[in-house]
Scaffold this motif. Structure first.
Motif, PDB file in Angstrom:
ATOM      1  N   VAL A   1       0.838  -1.200   0.000  1.00  0.00           N
ATOM      2  CA  VAL A   1       0.000   0.000   0.000  1.00  0.00           C
ATOM      3  C   VAL A   1       0.874   1.251   0.000  1.00  0.00           C
ATOM      4  O   VAL A   1       1.712   1.411   0.891  1.00  0.00           O
ATOM      5  CB  VAL A   1      -0.899   0.011   1.264  1.00  0.00           C
ATOM      6  CG1 VAL A   1      -1.861   1.191   1.217  1.00  0.00           C
ATOM      7  CG2 VAL A   1      -1.666  -1.298   1.399  1.00  0.00           C
ATOM      8  N   PRO A   2       0.701   2.140  -0.975  1.00  0.00           N
ATOM      9  CA  PRO A   2       1.494   3.372  -0.983  1.00  0.00           C
ATOM     10  C   PRO A   2       0.935   4.397   0.002  1.00  0.00           C
ATOM     11  O   PRO A   2      -0.286   4.556   0.100  1.00  0.00           O
ATOM     12  CB  PRO A   2       1.346   3.875  -2.428  1.00  0.00           C
ATOM     13  CG  PRO A   2       0.029   3.343  -2.874  1.00  0.00           C
ATOM     14  CD  PRO A   2      -0.198   2.043  -2.139  1.00  0.00           C
ATOM     15  N   THR A   3       1.784   5.081   0.714  1.00  0.00           N
ATOM     16  CA  THR A   3       1.320   6.182   1.569  1.00  0.00           C
ATOM     17  C   THR A   3       1.000   7.372   0.666  1.00  0.00           C
ATOM     18  O   THR A   3       1.293   7.367  -0.536  1.00  0.00           O
ATOM     19  CB  THR A   3       2.408   6.625   2.572  1.00  0.00           C
ATOM     20  OG1 THR A   3       3.462   7.248   1.824  1.00  0.00           O
ATOM     21  CG2 THR A   3       2.955   5.472   3.374  1.00  0.00           C
ATOM     22  N   GLY A   4       0.423   8.404   1.267  1.00  0.00           N
ATOM     23  CA  GLY A   4       0.126   9.617   0.516  1.00  0.00           C
ATOM     24  C   GLY A   4       1.382  10.295   0.000  1.00  0.00           C
ATOM     25  O   GLY A   4       1.316  11.169  -0.852  1.00  0.00           O
ATOM     26  N   GLY A   5       2.536   9.888   0.499  1.00  0.00           N
ATOM     27  CA  GLY A   5       3.796  10.494   0.057  1.00  0.00           C
ATOM     28  C   GLY A   5       4.405   9.805  -1.157  1.00  0.00           C
ATOM     29  O   GLY A   5       5.402  10.286  -1.713  1.00  0.00           O
TER      30      GLY A   5
ATOM     31  N   SER B   1       4.543   8.485  -5.128  1.00  0.00           N
ATOM     32  CA  SER B   1       3.981   8.967  -6.395  1.00  0.00           C
ATOM     33  C   SER B   1       3.020   7.928  -6.986  1.00  0.00           C
ATOM     34  O   SER B   1       2.084   8.279  -7.689  1.00  0.00           O
ATOM     35  CB  SER B   1       5.092   9.299  -7.388  1.00  0.00           C
ATOM     36  OG  SER B   1       5.943   8.194  -7.528  1.00  0.00           O
ATOM     37  N   PHE B   2       3.251   6.665  -6.672  1.00  0.00           N
ATOM     38  CA  PHE B   2       2.358   5.597  -7.117  1.00  0.00           C
ATOM     39  C   PHE B   2       1.112   5.607  -6.224  1.00  0.00           C
ATOM     40  O   PHE B   2       1.220   5.810  -5.018  1.00  0.00           O
ATOM     41  CB  PHE B   2       3.089   4.256  -7.003  1.00  0.00           C
ATOM     42  CG  PHE B   2       2.260   3.058  -7.374  1.00  0.00           C
ATOM     43  CD1 PHE B   2       1.937   2.815  -8.702  1.00  0.00           C
ATOM     44  CD2 PHE B   2       1.825   2.172  -6.410  1.00  0.00           C
ATOM     45  CE1 PHE B   2       1.181   1.699  -9.044  1.00  0.00           C
ATOM     46  CE2 PHE B   2       1.072   1.050  -6.742  1.00  0.00           C
ATOM     47  CZ  PHE B   2       0.755   0.824  -8.067  1.00  0.00           C
TER      48      PHE B   2
ATOM     49  N   LYS C   1       9.520  -0.534 -10.892  1.00  0.00           N
ATOM     50  CA  LYS C   1       8.737   0.328 -11.798  1.00  0.00           C
ATOM     51  C   LYS C   1       7.857   1.303 -11.022  1.00  0.00           C
ATOM     52  O   LYS C   1       7.633   2.425 -11.453  1.00  0.00           O
ATOM     53  CB  LYS C   1       7.828  -0.540 -12.688  1.00  0.00           C
ATOM     54  CG  LYS C   1       8.470  -0.995 -13.977  1.00  0.00           C
ATOM     55  CD  LYS C   1       7.424  -1.685 -14.843  1.00  0.00           C
ATOM     56  CE  LYS C   1       8.093  -2.708 -15.734  1.00  0.00           C
ATOM     57  NZ  LYS C   1       7.117  -3.630 -16.333  1.00  0.00           N
ATOM     58  N   ILE C   2       7.325   0.866  -9.904  1.00  0.00           N
ATOM     59  CA  ILE C   2       6.432   1.752  -9.138  1.00  0.00           C
ATOM     60  C   ILE C   2       7.199   2.507  -8.043  1.00  0.00           C
ATOM     61  O   ILE C   2       6.587   3.181  -7.208  1.00  0.00           O
ATOM     62  CB  ILE C   2       5.234   0.990  -8.521  1.00  0.00           C
ATOM     63  CG1 ILE C   2       5.707  -0.083  -7.522  1.00  0.00           C
ATOM     64  CG2 ILE C   2       4.383   0.353  -9.611  1.00  0.00           C
ATOM     65  CD1 ILE C   2       4.578  -0.697  -6.711  1.00  0.00           C
ATOM     66  N   GLY C   3       8.503   2.383  -8.060  1.00  0.00           N
ATOM     67  CA  GLY C   3       9.331   3.152  -7.124  1.00  0.00           C
ATOM     68  C   GLY C   3       9.216   2.684  -5.688  1.00  0.00           C
ATOM     69  O   GLY C   3       9.260   3.498  -4.763  1.00  0.00           O
ATOM     70  N   ALA C   4       9.063   1.361  -5.504  1.00  0.00           N
ATOM     71  CA  ALA C   4       8.840   0.858  -4.145  1.00  0.00           C
ATOM     72  C   ALA C   4      10.112   0.330  -3.475  1.00  0.00           C
ATOM     73  O   ALA C   4      10.063  -0.078  -2.313  1.00  0.00           O
ATOM     74  CB  ALA C   4       7.786  -0.253  -4.177  1.00  0.00           C
TER      75      ALA C   4
END
Lengths: 238, 86
Positions: free
Chosen positions: B19-23, B25-26, B80-83
């Protein structure tokens, strides 16, 4: 100024008189659960964020009013903390009918507000708008309740009210009107897309826990902008 | 390598989710079932591709080249998703 939003007391510090006016329906007394404050640079950062966002949509040279920027900063700061106190922000239009709420969510411009307007026209005084853009969801003991917030969207429709949620409905445009109940696992990506994601990992983890606890029905609605759309949706979910 | 702090792992009845945080970009939700879920969990701690492989060998009764391919695919998608913090 102290406000109570989704049963959480928030002290708003360093806010303008115009914002105080907008917040008045939510004014409360008591001990704050947390405080947020407009800091130097917040408004400018928000202005830049809006400019970037609008430019990505091909819109340039738009002047976003200072009041809108200040409300936007406060919205983000408040919703970043509320999950720690049991409530999360959602992008949607929430309407209560005879005390039970229906939350419609979709991408901006799809027609959420238009659809809930059709409900109001159809149901008259049986329908009460909770919030047309950024309501709050609270989950207590398995009961999900939607609350109004001071952030009421471009039509400025909403009230300081609350109602248990009967259904969350994902709306999409369609030539015909149809509705179907969907299982939670199908709803989850859309629901996730609609909720506010805090930047703080702890608050985000709490947000996800609240989503897990939500026990409501989920529907997918294809609708046009005719009055028939409201009838199909209401009959399908009541 | 390790998962970036702008992502969290959420365990639910429906499996492991990234799960991406609000910070971040994904802004999507990555559901990690099976080996992807295991890889996500392993990436909560600092590791290497070889470290992942060794841990996966203990978890799965599969050929090494299959596990290596799964790890390669997962890391490629996560990059790819910058994780990933390299």
């Amino acid at each position: 100024m102290l406000v109570r939003i989704s049963h959480i007391n928030v002290e708003l510090e360093n806010i303008s008189p115009s914002v105080i006016e907008l917040m008045k329906p939510f004014a409360a007394e008591g001990t704050p659960d947390f405080s947020v404050s407009i800091q130097p640079g917040d408004i400018e950062s928000e202005r830049e964020w809006y400019a970037d966002m609008l430019e990505k949509k091909g819109i340039k040279n738009v002047i976003v009013p200072e009041l809108h920027l200040e409300m936007s900063v406060l919205r983000r700061k408040v919703r970043s903390r509320t999950p720690l106190f049991g409530a999360l922000g959602i992008h949607g239009s929430a309407i209560a009918v005879d005390g039970m709420a229906y939350v419609f969510t979709a991408n901006s411009g799809t027609g959420k507000s238009t659809h809930t307007r059709l409900w109001r026209e159809m149901l008259g005084e049986h329908a009460v708008m909770v919030n047309d853009d950024k309501p709050m969801l609270r989950v207590d003991d398995g009961i999900t309740t939607v609350y109004g917030s001071p952030w009421t969207g471009k039509h400025k429709i909403g009230s300081n009210t609350q109602a248990p949620v009967r259904a969350i409905c994902f709306l999409e445009r369609s030539m015909d009107n149809w509705i179907r109940e969907i299982p939670r696992h199908e709803a989850f990506p859309d629901l996730f897309h609609a909720i506010f994601r805090p930047a703080d990992p702890v608050a985000l983890a709490r947000t996800m826990e609240l989503l897990e606890k939500m026990d409501v029905r989920y529907y997918r609605l294809g609708c046009n902008m005719e009055p028939e759309a409201a009838r199909v949706a209401y009959e399908g979910m009541r | 390598m390790k998962l970036k702090k702008t992502f969290i792992i959420h365990e639910s009845a429906e499996g492991t989710m990234l799960v991406p945080t609000g910070g971040a970009s994904f802004s999507g939700l990555v559901r990690g079932n099976g080996t992807l879920g295991t890889i996500l969990k392993l990436l909560k701690e600092e590791t290497t591709e070889e470290g992942l492989l060794e841990a996966m060998k203990k978890e799965y009764d599969a050929a090494e080249d299959v596990l290596r391919r799964d790890i390669g695919r997962a890391l490629s998608e996560l990059r790819k998703i910058g994780a990933i913090d390299e």
